[in-house]
Write a protein that holds these residues in place. Structure first.
Motif, PDB file in Angstrom:
ATOM      1  N   HIS A  33      -6.280  -1.457  -3.603  1.00  0.00           N
ATOM      2  CA  HIS A  33      -6.745  -0.975  -2.302  1.00  0.00           C
ATOM      3  C   HIS A  33      -8.112  -1.545  -1.926  1.00  0.00           C
ATOM      4  O   HIS A  33      -8.470  -1.551  -0.745  1.00  0.00           O
ATOM      5  CB  HIS A  33      -6.803   0.552  -2.306  1.00  0.00           C
ATOM      6  CG  HIS A  33      -5.444   1.199  -2.344  1.00  0.00           C
ATOM      7  ND1 HIS A  33      -4.594   1.197  -1.263  1.00  0.00           N
ATOM      8  CD2 HIS A  33      -4.799   1.848  -3.336  1.00  0.00           C
ATOM      9  CE1 HIS A  33      -3.471   1.830  -1.585  1.00  0.00           C
ATOM     10  NE2 HIS A  33      -3.571   2.228  -2.845  1.00  0.00           N
ATOM     11  N   GLY A  34      -8.855  -2.037  -2.928  1.00  0.00           N
ATOM     12  CA  GLY A  34     -10.205  -2.505  -2.637  1.00  0.00           C
ATOM     13  C   GLY A  34     -10.355  -4.005  -2.516  1.00  0.00           C
ATOM     14  O   GLY A  34     -11.405  -4.497  -2.087  1.00  0.00           O
ATOM     15  N   ARG A  76      -3.626   3.732 -13.734  1.00  0.00           N
ATOM     16  CA  ARG A  76      -4.557   4.402 -12.811  1.00  0.00           C
ATOM     17  C   ARG A  76      -5.660   3.456 -12.347  1.00  0.00           C
ATOM     18  O   ARG A  76      -6.172   3.587 -11.226  1.00  0.00           O
ATOM     19  CB  ARG A  76      -5.160   5.641 -13.470  1.00  0.00           C
ATOM     20  CG  ARG A  76      -4.160   6.774 -13.670  1.00  0.00           C
ATOM     21  CD  ARG A  76      -4.871   8.083 -13.931  1.00  0.00           C
ATOM     22  NE  ARG A  76      -5.635   8.066 -15.169  1.00  0.00           N
ATOM     23  CZ  ARG A  76      -5.152   8.424 -16.355  1.00  0.00           C
ATOM     24  NH1 ARG A  76      -3.885   8.806 -16.462  1.00  0.00           N
ATOM     25  NH2 ARG A  76      -5.902   8.397 -17.426  1.00  0.00           N
ATOM     26  N   LYS A  77      -6.033   2.491 -13.165  1.00  0.00           N
ATOM     27  CA  LYS A  77      -7.097   1.560 -12.802  1.00  0.00           C
ATOM     28  C   LYS A  77      -6.619   0.507 -11.799  1.00  0.00           C
ATOM     29  O   LYS A  77      -7.437  -0.071 -11.070  1.00  0.00           O
ATOM     30  CB  LYS A  77      -7.643   0.868 -14.054  1.00  0.00           C
ATOM     31  CG  LYS A  77      -8.498   1.771 -14.940  1.00  0.00           C
ATOM     32  CD  LYS A  77      -9.031   1.005 -16.141  1.00  0.00           C
ATOM     33  CE  LYS A  77      -9.939   1.885 -16.990  1.00  0.00           C
ATOM     34  NZ  LYS A  77     -10.464   1.144 -18.167  1.00  0.00           N
ATOM     35  N   ARG A 128       3.321   4.147  -6.150  1.00  0.00           N
ATOM     36  CA  ARG A 128       2.355   4.151  -7.243  1.00  0.00           C
ATOM     37  C   ARG A 128       2.811   3.182  -8.316  1.00  0.00           C
ATOM     38  O   ARG A 128       3.963   2.755  -8.342  1.00  0.00           O
ATOM     39  CB  ARG A 128       2.213   5.559  -7.834  1.00  0.00           C
ATOM     40  CG  ARG A 128       3.465   6.069  -8.546  1.00  0.00           C
ATOM     41  CD  ARG A 128       3.254   7.450  -9.138  1.00  0.00           C
ATOM     42  NE  ARG A 128       4.404   7.887  -9.916  1.00  0.00           N
ATOM     43  CZ  ARG A 128       4.574   7.637 -11.205  1.00  0.00           C
ATOM     44  NH1 ARG A 128       3.662   6.921 -11.868  1.00  0.00           N
ATOM     45  NH2 ARG A 128       5.644   8.064 -11.849  1.00  0.00           N
ATOM     46  N   SER A 141      -4.623   0.877  -9.134  1.00  0.00           N
ATOM     47  CA  SER A 141      -4.564   1.344  -7.748  1.00  0.00           C
ATOM     48  C   SER A 141      -5.848   1.067  -6.971  1.00  0.00           C
ATOM     49  O   SER A 141      -5.794   0.488  -5.878  1.00  0.00           O
ATOM     50  CB  SER A 141      -4.212   2.826  -7.697  1.00  0.00           C
ATOM     51  OG  SER A 141      -4.091   3.264  -6.375  1.00  0.00           O
ATOM     52  N   PRO A 142      -7.038   1.437  -7.475  1.00  0.00           N
ATOM     53  CA  PRO A 142      -8.250   1.120  -6.706  1.00  0.00           C
ATOM     54  C   PRO A 142      -8.495  -0.379  -6.562  1.00  0.00           C
ATOM     55  O   PRO A 142      -9.065  -0.826  -5.554  1.00  0.00           O
ATOM     56  CB  PRO A 142      -9.375   1.796  -7.504  1.00  0.00           C
ATOM     57  CG  PRO A 142      -8.818   2.065  -8.851  1.00  0.00           C
ATOM     58  CD  PRO A 142      -7.351   2.264  -8.660  1.00  0.00           C
ATOM     59  N   LEU A 143      -8.047  -1.183  -7.543  1.00  0.00           N
ATOM     60  CA  LEU A 143      -8.172  -2.632  -7.403  1.00  0.00           C
ATOM     61  C   LEU A 143      -7.334  -3.126  -6.224  1.00  0.00           C
ATOM     62  O   LEU A 143      -7.789  -3.937  -5.416  1.00  0.00           O
ATOM     63  CB  LEU A 143      -7.697  -3.333  -8.681  1.00  0.00           C
ATOM     64  CG  LEU A 143      -8.619  -3.357  -9.900  1.00  0.00           C
ATOM     65  CD1 LEU A 143      -7.957  -4.154 -11.022  1.00  0.00           C
ATOM     66  CD2 LEU A 143      -9.969  -3.964  -9.552  1.00  0.00           C
ATOM     67  N   HIS A 147       0.828  -1.211   0.000  1.00  0.00           N
ATOM     68  CA  HIS A 147       0.000   0.000   0.000  1.00  0.00           C
ATOM     69  C   HIS A 147       0.861   1.260   0.000  1.00  0.00           C
ATOM     70  O   HIS A 147       0.496   2.285   0.579  1.00  0.00           O
ATOM     71  CB  HIS A 147      -0.965   0.015   1.189  1.00  0.00           C
ATOM     72  CG  HIS A 147      -2.195  -0.806   0.953  1.00  0.00           C
ATOM     73  ND1 HIS A 147      -3.348  -0.645   1.656  1.00  0.00           N
ATOM     74  CD2 HIS A 147      -2.427  -1.808   0.073  1.00  0.00           C
ATOM     75  CE1 HIS A 147      -4.260  -1.500   1.233  1.00  0.00           C
ATOM     76  NE2 HIS A 147      -3.721  -2.218   0.271  1.00  0.00           N
TER      77      HIS A 147
END
Length: 332
Positions: A136-137, A129-130, A91, A132-134, A88
């Motif tokens: 973290h989620g 960019r796509k 980037r 990162s949310p994967l 976490h």
């Protein structure tokens, strides 16, 4: 050694769109290459340039090979995604140096271009960019890897477990080992903050694997390039392209000032003041001179074919002498 003498006459355009006039270039040496590719808006120049260097080495030996930058990019995105999920921190980045390509294909293998490549509209910035949310989620690494694999399948291409080439069947690792040994190439640089004759991890941001570059005087480095090209071996070049004299539109890179008498000291000063930075990688495939006898390296770029030399660049010896960060050449 391949000696091809051609006369190239071009009419380029400067950045303001004005015609620069014709420039006569006589090619002294020109090695074989695969077609010029286009890295788009990605940060993958090191990937394209080092693979192009491996391709030319094989072409000059009579082999036909056209390798997949997108396969390497996908494997790096998987590695970067796993790191982001587990830590976490940081980037997703696709930046790198040419020696990093060797590490990646030694770890993940390789395939040829026809078997695996993205589409013309593959946008690696959007893909990064796509991810990162994967990361973290997701609730588990397994869940994240499944979601990441689906994303990369849809946006780049799906990985296949076998590589088919000239009737032979390889795993990606077997194919990588067939086109490049891990000890086949050596990285060189030329700076005075480390002793000459010793290798050190080059202090540039993109050297993420802390690869060591053998430190040699700049005249030695230039001779390594010249001797390799004249004996039929390409060289992967890393250097600064922020100078006003570098123009893809014109297809040339020249200095707008004469070199100082002590070029080694000038190089060091510009490196330490961040006027020379690790901006871009290209493959050196030839040597040429203009009508006034000034020497140029012919470099294969990865920005498509939209310049006077159909994607190639003429980089003056003086420009390379001052602005080269490092090279990767075949180990002799």
């Amino acid at each position: 050694m391949l000696l091809v003498v051609l006369l190239l006459v071009s009419c380029g355009q400067s950045k303001d769109g004005k015609t620069t006039g014709s420039q006569r270039m006589t090619t002294e040496v020109l090695l074989k290459t695969t077609p010029v590719k286009n890295q788009g808006h990605s940060e993958l120049c090191w990937d394209y340039a080092m693979l192009a260097t491996i391709e030319t080495e094989h072409l000059m030996q009579g082999d036909s090979v056209n390798l997949s930058p997108d396969y390497v990019a996908r494997r790096l995105l998987e590695e970067e995604g796993n790191r982001l999920f587990l830590t976490h921190t940081g980037r997703i980045s696709l930046r790198g140096t040419a020696p990093m390509l060797i590490h990646l294909i030694e770890t993940y293998g390789l395939t040829h271009y026809d078997a695996f490549h993205g589409s013309d509209d593959t946008d690696y910035d959007v893909i990064c960019r796509k991810i990162s949310p994967l990361a973290h989620g997701s609730r588990s690494l397994e869940e994240f890897q499944q979601d990441l694999s689906a994303l990369l399948d849809n946006t780049i291409n799906a990985i296949t477990p076998r590589v088919y080439m000239f009737g032979a069947v390889y795993t990606p690792l077997e194919f990588a080992h067939s086109v490049c040994r891990d000890d086949e190439y050596m990285a060189y640089t030329s700076f005075t903050h480390h002793p000459f004759g010793e290798a050190f991890p080059l202090e540039v941001p993109d050297n993420r694997y802390y690869d060591k570059f053998m430190n040699v005087p700049i005249d030695t480095l230039m001779n390594i390039i010249i001797n390799n090209v004249r004996h039929g071996h390409p060289v992967c070049w890393e250097g600064d392209i922020s100078e006003e004299g570098f123009s893809f539109e014109r297809g040339t890179a020249v200095l707008d000032k004469p070199l100082e008498k002590d070029v080694q000291q000038e190089r060091q000063r510009e490196f330490e003041s961040h006027k020379t930075t690790d901006d871009h990688c290209m493959e050196i495939v030839g040597i040429a001179h203009d009508g006034r006898g000034r020497k140029y390296f012919i470099m294969k770029n990865s920005w498509g074919t939209g310049n006077p030399y159909h994607g190639f660049m003429y980089v003056s010896f003086d420009y390379a002498r001052l602005k080269t960060i490092g090279i990767v050449a075949r180990r002799q």
